[in-house]
Scaffold this motif. Structure first.
Motif, PDB file in Angstrom:
ATOM      1  N   SER A 142      -7.738 -11.479  16.782  1.00  0.00           N
ATOM      2  CA  SER A 142      -8.666 -11.950  15.910  1.00  0.00           C
ATOM      3  C   SER A 142      -8.668 -12.153  14.033  1.00  0.00           C
ATOM      4  O   SER A 142      -9.704 -13.131  13.690  1.00  0.00           O
ATOM      5  N   ALA A 143      -7.815 -11.677  13.522  1.00  0.00           N
ATOM      6  CA  ALA A 143      -7.516 -11.649  12.065  1.00  0.00           C
ATOM      7  C   ALA A 143      -7.230 -12.905  11.501  1.00  0.00           C
ATOM      8  O   ALA A 143      -6.473 -14.143  12.503  1.00  0.00           O
ATOM      9  N   LYS A 144      -7.357 -13.926  10.883  1.00  0.00           N
ATOM     10  CA  LYS A 144      -7.571 -15.468  10.154  1.00  0.00           C
ATOM     11  C   LYS A 144      -6.846 -15.093   9.085  1.00  0.00           C
ATOM     12  O   LYS A 144      -5.877 -16.635   8.807  1.00  0.00           O
ATOM     13  N   LYS A 145      -6.352 -13.759   8.423  1.00  0.00           N
ATOM     14  CA  LYS A 145      -6.085 -14.570   6.987  1.00  0.00           C
ATOM     15  C   LYS A 145      -4.604 -12.660   6.630  1.00  0.00           C
ATOM     16  O   LYS A 145      -3.919 -13.048   6.557  1.00  0.00           O
ATOM     17  N   ARG A 146      -5.233 -11.922   7.230  1.00  0.00           N
ATOM     18  CA  ARG A 146      -4.226 -10.211   6.922  1.00  0.00           C
ATOM     19  C   ARG A 146      -4.635  -9.410   8.136  1.00  0.00           C
ATOM     20  O   ARG A 146      -6.432  -9.501   8.353  1.00  0.00           O
ATOM     21  N   ILE A 147      -4.069  -8.618   7.917  1.00  0.00           N
ATOM     22  CA  ILE A 147      -4.560  -7.489   8.904  1.00  0.00           C
ATOM     23  C   ILE A 147      -3.471  -5.798   7.872  1.00  0.00           C
ATOM     24  O   ILE A 147      -2.323  -6.039   7.666  1.00  0.00           O
ATOM     25  N   VAL A 148      -4.103  -5.003   7.819  1.00  0.00           N
ATOM     26  CA  VAL A 148      -3.257  -4.394   7.578  1.00  0.00           C
ATOM     27  C   VAL A 148      -3.869  -2.593   8.155  1.00  0.00           C
ATOM     28  O   VAL A 148      -5.156  -2.668   8.724  1.00  0.00           O
ATOM     29  N   LEU A 149      -2.267  -1.900   8.639  1.00  0.00           N
ATOM     30  CA  LEU A 149      -2.836  -0.631   8.957  1.00  0.00           C
ATOM     31  C   LEU A 149      -2.422   0.480   8.389  1.00  0.00           C
ATOM     32  O   LEU A 149      -1.521   0.278   7.754  1.00  0.00           O
ATOM     33  N   ILE A 150      -3.316   1.001   8.130  1.00  0.00           N
ATOM     34  CA  ILE A 150      -2.873   2.108   7.676  1.00  0.00           C
ATOM     35  C   ILE A 150      -3.447   3.971   8.816  1.00  0.00           C
ATOM     36  O   ILE A 150      -4.066   4.241   9.415  1.00  0.00           O
ATOM     37  N   ASP A 151      -1.837   4.784   9.017  1.00  0.00           N
ATOM     38  CA  ASP A 151      -2.003   5.636   9.537  1.00  0.00           C
ATOM     39  C   ASP A 151      -0.299   6.247   9.147  1.00  0.00           C
ATOM     40  O   ASP A 151       0.440   5.966   8.870  1.00  0.00           O
ATOM     41  N   ASN A 152      -0.727   7.215   9.814  1.00  0.00           N
ATOM     42  CA  ASN A 152       0.507   8.694   8.610  1.00  0.00           C
ATOM     43  C   ASN A 152       1.351   8.160  10.358  1.00  0.00           C
ATOM     44  O   ASN A 152       2.967   8.411   9.779  1.00  0.00           O
ATOM     45  N   PHE A 153       1.109   7.666  11.030  1.00  0.00           N
ATOM     46  CA  PHE A 153       2.108   7.804  12.608  1.00  0.00           C
ATOM     47  C   PHE A 153       2.289   6.418  13.332  1.00  0.00           C
ATOM     48  O   PHE A 153       1.788   6.340  14.499  1.00  0.00           O
ATOM     49  N   VAL A 154       3.020   5.932  12.794  1.00  0.00           N
ATOM     50  CA  VAL A 154       3.172   4.798  13.750  1.00  0.00           C
ATOM     51  C   VAL A 154       5.499   4.889  14.257  1.00  0.00           C
ATOM     52  O   VAL A 154       5.838   5.605  13.835  1.00  0.00           O
ATOM     53  N   ASP A 155       4.883   3.595  15.217  1.00  0.00           N
ATOM     54  CA  ASP A 155       6.404   3.563  15.657  1.00  0.00           C
ATOM     55  C   ASP A 155       7.125   1.888  16.173  1.00  0.00           C
ATOM     56  O   ASP A 155       5.745   1.279  15.102  1.00  0.00           O
ATOM     57  N   ASP A 156       7.518   1.611  16.819  1.00  0.00           N
ATOM     58  CA  ASP A 156       8.012   0.123  17.404  1.00  0.00           C
ATOM     59  C   ASP A 156       7.104  -0.481  17.771  1.00  0.00           C
ATOM     60  O   ASP A 156       6.743  -1.466  17.881  1.00  0.00           O
ATOM     61  N   ARG A 157       5.876   0.434  18.833  1.00  0.00           N
ATOM     62  CA  ARG A 157       4.686  -0.138  19.424  1.00  0.00           C
ATOM     63  C   ARG A 157       4.083  -0.576  18.532  1.00  0.00           C
ATOM     64  O   ARG A 157       3.390  -1.573  19.184  1.00  0.00           O
TER      65      ARG A 157
END
Length: 343
Positions: free
Chosen positions: A239-254
């Motif tokens: 649904s994003a039109k301009k930007r996506i910002v994810l703030i998350d301590n733990f991320v991986d390739d998923r």
């Protein structure tokens, strides 16, 4: 007296009831000034004339003309007279619009010579007068044979004179005009069919959209609803039109696979702790796919946030783990910039 009465009765039985002179005259016109060629239409590949146009030429009401024909219906088989369908009648009335569109594109000038173009233009220009636009019943049309038969039904000098002129008009129309008129009819039929198809497709799409699960501002997922949670966040990304910002301590390739669901022009940024295996995944990802920016968190944050354009969502679990245990997603009232300033 009895003999005279019998004679009168016999006269009444043999009296011609379809004599045009007995029909009410409703129009006083000069036949010389009427362009009969402009009243000839092409329907089902045949040159025909509308009952209303014929009634106008004969100077009678359309209803009266059709009544006279019905009294002699055996004289008018299907190849002499037939009733048009609703689609044919709509197409006939739409021909004037098509001609105007063709003129705006200068198409007719490439198809017909000046004289032929004038005949084609006059063939459909008479639709502008609105005759028959609000008829209660669909009109009948008469072929050349049917019009010839009318002279034997409508026995008057006017009918004879009109029929002679009509027969000459049928012969005078060039075949190329007939062919192009038929071509326009086919184009109109295709356009109408396409319009109906588009409407049906739109109805199907609307029905599907109405049945899709609603994107609620607050959503909670029970333990084990891994796919439901993943699908929900995926829809937010799409649904994003301009930007996506994810703030998350733990991320991986998923998480990278999730962000690849965004539109081409949407920027994506991840704020997270520095983790060497993920940096390797990110580098390889960005070499092949749209770049996902990485910003190292200066401190450990307890909560996770997902910013979609100007909306901020509080995530109850890391994106990669959502649905593994009971968690919630809540749309926040606070501005995304406020969250970014607190990082």
């Amino acid at each position: 007296m009895d003999k005279q009465s019998n004679k009168k009765k016999k006269v009444k039985k043999t009296e011609v009831v379809t004599n045009c002179d007995q029909l009410p005259q409703v129009i006083n016109h000069d036949l010389v000034n009427i362009n009969i060629e402009s009243l000839i239409r092409i329907i089902r590949g045949q040159k025909v004339m509308l009952d209303s146009d014929l009634a106008m030429l004969y100077g009678v009401e359309t209803r009266a003309l059709n009544q006279a024909v019905r009294r002699n219906l055996k004289r008018f088989p299907d190849d002499f007279m037939f009733q048009v369908t609703k689609e044919e009648w709509n197409a006939l009335r739409s021909q004037i619009v098509t001609l105007e569109d063709l003129n705006s594109q200068n198409v007719i000038s490439n198809i017909l010579e000046n004289q032929q173009e004038g005949v084609l233009r006059s063939q459909i220009a008479t639709l502008k007068n609105g005759r028959g636009q609000h008829r209660k019943f669909l009109p009948y049309v008469f072929t050349r044979n049917g019009i010839g038969m009318l002279s034997s039904v409508l026995r008057s000098e006017t009918a004879v004179e009109v029929n002679i002129r009509i027969m000459r008009a049928f012969t005078a129309i060039p075949d190329i005009v007939n062919n192009n008129a038929l071509m326009m009819q086919r184009i109109l039929h295709i356009e109408q069919h396409q319009t109906e198809t588009d409407e049906k497709v739109n109805q199907i799409i609307t029905t599907i959209e109405n049945r899709l699960p609603e994107q609620l501002p607050e959503q909670i997922f029970a333990t084990g609803c891994v796919w439901d949670a993943w699908a929900y966040v995926s829809d937010l990304v799409r649904s994003a039109k301009k930007r996506i910002v994810l703030i998350d301590n733990f991320v991986d390739d998923r998480v990278l696979s999730l962000l690849d669901k965004r539109a081409d022009h949407v920027e994506a940024t991840i704020h997270s702790r520095y983790y060497e295996p993920f940096q390797t995944d990110l580098k390889k990802h960005n070499e092949q796919y749209r770049e996902v920016l990485f910003v190292q968190l200066p401190q450990k944050n307890h909560d996770r946030f997902l910013i979609i354009d100007d909306d901020a969502y509080l995530l109850g679990a890391s994106v990669k783990d959502m649905g593994a245990g009971m968690c919630a997603v809540t749309k926040m009232q606070v501005s995304p910039e406020t969250i970014l300033q607190l990082i």
